[in-house]
Design a protein around this motif. Structure first.
Motif, PDB file in Angstrom:
ATOM      1  N   SER A   1       0.849  -1.192   0.000  1.00 16.31           N
ATOM      2  CA  SER A   1       0.000   0.000   0.000  1.00 16.31           C
ATOM      3  C   SER A   1       0.883   1.240   0.000  1.00 16.31           C
ATOM      4  CB  SER A   1      -0.879   0.020   1.246  1.00 16.31           C
ATOM      5  OG  SER A   1      -1.748  -1.079   1.247  1.00 16.31           O
ATOM      6  N   PHE A   2       0.410   2.285  -0.653  1.00 20.31           N
ATOM      7  CA  PHE A   2       1.180   3.529  -0.678  1.00 20.31           C
ATOM      8  C   PHE A   2       0.223   4.710  -0.644  1.00 20.31           C
ATOM      9  CE2 PHE A   2       0.325   2.466  -5.064  1.00 20.31           C
ATOM     10  CZ  PHE A   2      -0.031   3.673  -5.624  1.00 20.31           C
ATOM     11  N   ARG A   3       0.781   5.862  -0.298  1.00 22.07           N
ATOM     12  CA  ARG A   3      -0.006   7.089  -0.299  1.00 22.07           C
ATOM     13  C   ARG A   3       0.931   8.283  -0.475  1.00 22.07           C
ATOM     14  NH1 ARG A   3      -0.671   6.356   5.816  1.00 22.07           N
ATOM     15  NH2 ARG A   3       0.765   7.932   6.592  1.00 22.07           N
ATOM     16  N   TYR A   4       0.307   9.428  -0.709  1.00 21.31           N
ATOM     17  CA  TYR A   4       1.047  10.668  -0.909  1.00 21.31           C
ATOM     18  C   TYR A   4       0.750  11.614   0.262  1.00 21.31           C
ATOM     19  CZ  TYR A   4       1.640   8.724  -5.523  1.00 21.31           C
ATOM     20  OH  TYR A   4       1.963   7.893  -6.563  1.00 21.31           O
ATOM     21  N   ASP A   5       1.760  11.890   1.056  1.00 22.44           N
ATOM     22  CA  ASP A   5       1.641  12.781   2.205  1.00 22.44           C
ATOM     23  C   ASP A   5       2.337  14.106   1.893  1.00 22.44           C
ATOM     24  OD1 ASP A   5       0.497  10.603   3.454  1.00 22.44           O
ATOM     25  OD2 ASP A   5       2.115  10.306   4.898  1.00 22.44           O
ATOM     26  N   ALA A   6       2.018  15.118   2.671  1.00 20.32           N
ATOM     27  CA  ALA A   6       2.681  16.417   2.549  1.00 20.32           C
ATOM     28  C   ALA A   6       3.001  16.924   3.950  1.00 20.32           C
ATOM     29  CB  ALA A   6       1.793  17.414   1.816  1.00 20.32           C
ATOM     30  N   VAL A   7       4.121  17.616   4.051  1.00 18.45           N
ATOM     31  CA  VAL A   7       4.515  18.227   5.315  1.00 18.45           C
ATOM     32  C   VAL A   7       4.737  19.710   5.052  1.00 18.45           C
ATOM     33  CG1 VAL A   7       6.250  18.325   7.147  1.00 18.45           C
ATOM     34  CG2 VAL A   7       5.581  16.117   6.195  1.00 18.45           C
ATOM     35  N   SER A   8       4.098  20.524   5.872  1.00 19.58           N
ATOM     36  CA  SER A   8       4.238  21.968   5.807  1.00 19.58           C
ATOM     37  C   SER A   8       5.170  22.409   6.934  1.00 19.58           C
ATOM     38  CB  SER A   8       2.855  22.606   5.992  1.00 19.58           C
ATOM     39  OG  SER A   8       2.972  23.976   6.240  1.00 19.58           O
ATOM     40  N   VAL A   9       6.182  23.205   6.584  1.00 21.90           N
ATOM     41  CA  VAL A   9       7.118  23.726   7.579  1.00 21.90           C
ATOM     42  C   VAL A   9       7.171  25.245   7.419  1.00 21.90           C
ATOM     43  CG1 VAL A   9       9.490  23.680   8.447  1.00 21.90           C
ATOM     44  CG2 VAL A   9       8.503  21.606   7.433  1.00 21.90           C
ATOM     45  N   VAL A  10       6.920  25.945   8.521  1.00 19.36           N
ATOM     46  CA  VAL A  10       7.013  27.403   8.513  1.00 19.36           C
ATOM     47  C   VAL A  10       8.116  27.800   9.487  1.00 19.36           C
ATOM     48  CG1 VAL A  10       5.825  29.597   8.875  1.00 19.36           C
ATOM     49  CG2 VAL A  10       4.566  27.635   7.951  1.00 19.36           C
ATOM     50  N   LEU A  11       9.140  28.474   8.958  1.00 20.19           N
ATOM     51  CA  LEU A  11      10.284  28.918   9.752  1.00 20.19           C
ATOM     52  C   LEU A  11      10.210  30.426   9.938  1.00 20.19           C
ATOM     53  CD1 LEU A  11      13.078  26.968   7.829  1.00 20.19           C
ATOM     54  CD2 LEU A  11      11.974  26.285   9.964  1.00 20.19           C
ATOM     55  N   ARG A  12       9.797  30.852  11.099  1.00 19.58           N
ATOM     56  CA  ARG A  12       9.742  32.289  11.394  1.00 19.58           C
ATOM     57  C   ARG A  12      10.946  32.658  12.246  1.00 19.58           C
ATOM     58  NH1 ARG A  12       4.261  30.898  11.832  1.00 19.58           N
ATOM     59  NH2 ARG A  12       2.970  32.014  10.350  1.00 19.58           N
ATOM     60  N   GLU A  13      11.404  33.877  12.067  1.00 17.72           N
ATOM     61  CA  GLU A  13      12.545  34.342  12.868  1.00 17.72           C
ATOM     62  C   GLU A  13      12.217  34.288  14.351  1.00 17.72           C
ATOM     63  OE1 GLU A  13      15.012  37.762  11.905  1.00 17.72           O
ATOM     64  OE2 GLU A  13      13.899  37.893  10.011  1.00 17.72           O
TER      65      GLU A  13
ATOM     66  N   LYS B   1      -1.578  13.571   5.999  1.00 17.86           N
ATOM     67  CA  LYS B   1      -1.566  12.222   5.437  1.00 17.86           C
ATOM     68  C   LYS B   1      -2.557  12.151   4.285  1.00 17.86           C
ATOM     69  CE  LYS B   1      -0.184   9.766   9.603  1.00 17.86           C
ATOM     70  NZ  LYS B   1      -0.447   8.614  10.476  1.00 17.86           N
ATOM     71  N   ASN B   2      -2.168  11.418   3.256  1.00 16.02           N
ATOM     72  CA  ASN B   2      -3.018  11.205   2.085  1.00 16.02           C
ATOM     73  C   ASN B   2      -3.473  12.550   1.496  1.00 16.02           C
ATOM     74  OD1 ASN B   2      -3.916   9.164   0.382  1.00 16.02           O
ATOM     75  ND2 ASN B   2      -5.959   9.204   1.257  1.00 16.02           N
ATOM     76  N   PHE B   3      -2.523  13.461   1.324  1.00 12.85           N
ATOM     77  CA  PHE B   3      -2.812  14.817   0.852  1.00 12.85           C
ATOM     78  C   PHE B   3      -3.459  14.806  -0.535  1.00 12.85           C
ATOM     79  CE2 PHE B   3      -1.427  19.014  -0.863  1.00 12.85           C
ATOM     80  CZ  PHE B   3      -2.103  19.817   0.044  1.00 12.85           C
ATOM     81  N   TRP B   4      -3.061  13.859  -1.382  1.00 11.09           N
ATOM     82  CA  TRP B   4      -3.711  13.676  -2.675  1.00 11.09           C
ATOM     83  C   TRP B   4      -3.609  12.207  -3.066  1.00 11.09           C
ATOM     84  CZ3 TRP B   4       1.362  15.312  -2.643  1.00 11.09           C
ATOM     85  CH2 TRP B   4       2.250  14.676  -3.510  1.00 11.09           C
ATOM     86  N   THR B   5      -4.387  11.845  -4.095  1.00 13.00           N
ATOM     87  CA  THR B   5      -4.381  10.471  -4.589  1.00 13.00           C
ATOM     88  C   THR B   5      -4.155  10.494  -6.102  1.00 13.00           C
ATOM     89  OG1 THR B   5      -6.759  10.385  -5.042  1.00 13.00           O
ATOM     90  CG2 THR B   5      -6.036   9.754  -2.808  1.00 13.00           C
ATOM     91  N   GLU B   6      -3.868   9.344  -6.644  1.00 18.28           N
ATOM     92  CA  GLU B   6      -3.680   9.223  -8.095  1.00 18.28           C
ATOM     93  C   GLU B   6      -5.008   9.250  -8.833  1.00 18.28           C
ATOM     94  OE1 GLU B   6      -1.345   5.817  -9.163  1.00 18.28           O
ATOM     95  OE2 GLU B   6       0.397   6.508  -8.031  1.00 18.28           O
ATOM     96  N   GLU B   7      -6.080   9.006  -8.123  1.00 18.23           N
ATOM     97  CA  GLU B   7      -7.391   8.858  -8.754  1.00 18.23           C
ATOM     98  C   GLU B   7      -7.759  10.038  -9.659  1.00 18.23           C
ATOM     99  OE1 GLU B   7     -10.386   6.632  -9.883  1.00 18.23           O
ATOM    100  OE2 GLU B   7      -8.884   5.964  -8.442  1.00 18.23           O
TER     101      GLU B   7
END
Length: 159
Positions: free
Chosen positions: A119-131, A141-147
């Motif tokens: 099984s596989f999926r497409y995840d995304a990680v958001s990183v915000v670096l503020r001073e 998790k499962n930010f988008w699919t191939e469908e």
């Protein structure tokens, strides 16, 4: 890898105006650490492969920032890092074109390593670096699919 994390964290907290490459690299390292803390097992970072050609004939390269296992699910993870989310979330940059390139690269990865039944999926990680603030890291998790990229077929009879 983990021994460098304290160095990376101190770099992230001390940066005044980093260049884009540094921001991306810092974000990917922070995301990798975040995933490890959340039970993922890292498999590979920065998988790059040619995935086709554009309209002008130039080679298009697909890149997957992180490949990891979340229990028995293979995750292809896109990391987006910004120094501010004032105008838009970092994930706004994970548009359809980027998703399609990652899907193509993931297909090459699965075919190369003969990963057919996992099984596989497409995840995304958001990183915000503020001073002068701790990095803000969020996992989707499962930010988008191939469908949505599958070609549609239409089987209506014409009379």
């Amino acid at each position: 890898f983990l021994s460098r994390m304290s160095e990376i964290l101190s770099l992230a907290s001390n940066m005044s105006s980093p260049d884009r490459q540094n921001v991306g690299e810092i974000g990917e390292n922070l995301a990798a650490r975040f995933l490890l803390k959340n039970g993922y097992r890292l498999v590979l970072a920065n998988f790059k492969v040619p995935v086709g050609r554009n309209r002008r004939g130039a080679t298009v390269t697909g890149e997957i920032d992180l490949i990891a296992l979340d229990e028995n699910v293979l995750c292809f993870v896109e990391v987006k890092t910004r120094t501010s989310d004032e105008y838009a979330s970092p994930l706004a940059a994970v548009d359809l074109r980027k998703q399609r390139q990652i899907i193509r690269a993931a297909k090459v990865y699965r075919k190369t390593f003969q990963i057919n039944r996992t099984s596989f999926r497409y995840d995304a990680v958001s990183v915000v670096l503020r001073e002068n603030r701790r990095p803000e890291i969020e996992l989707f998790k499962n930010f988008w699919t191939e469908e949505k990229f599958r070609k549609k077929t239409w089987f209506e009879r014409i009379w």
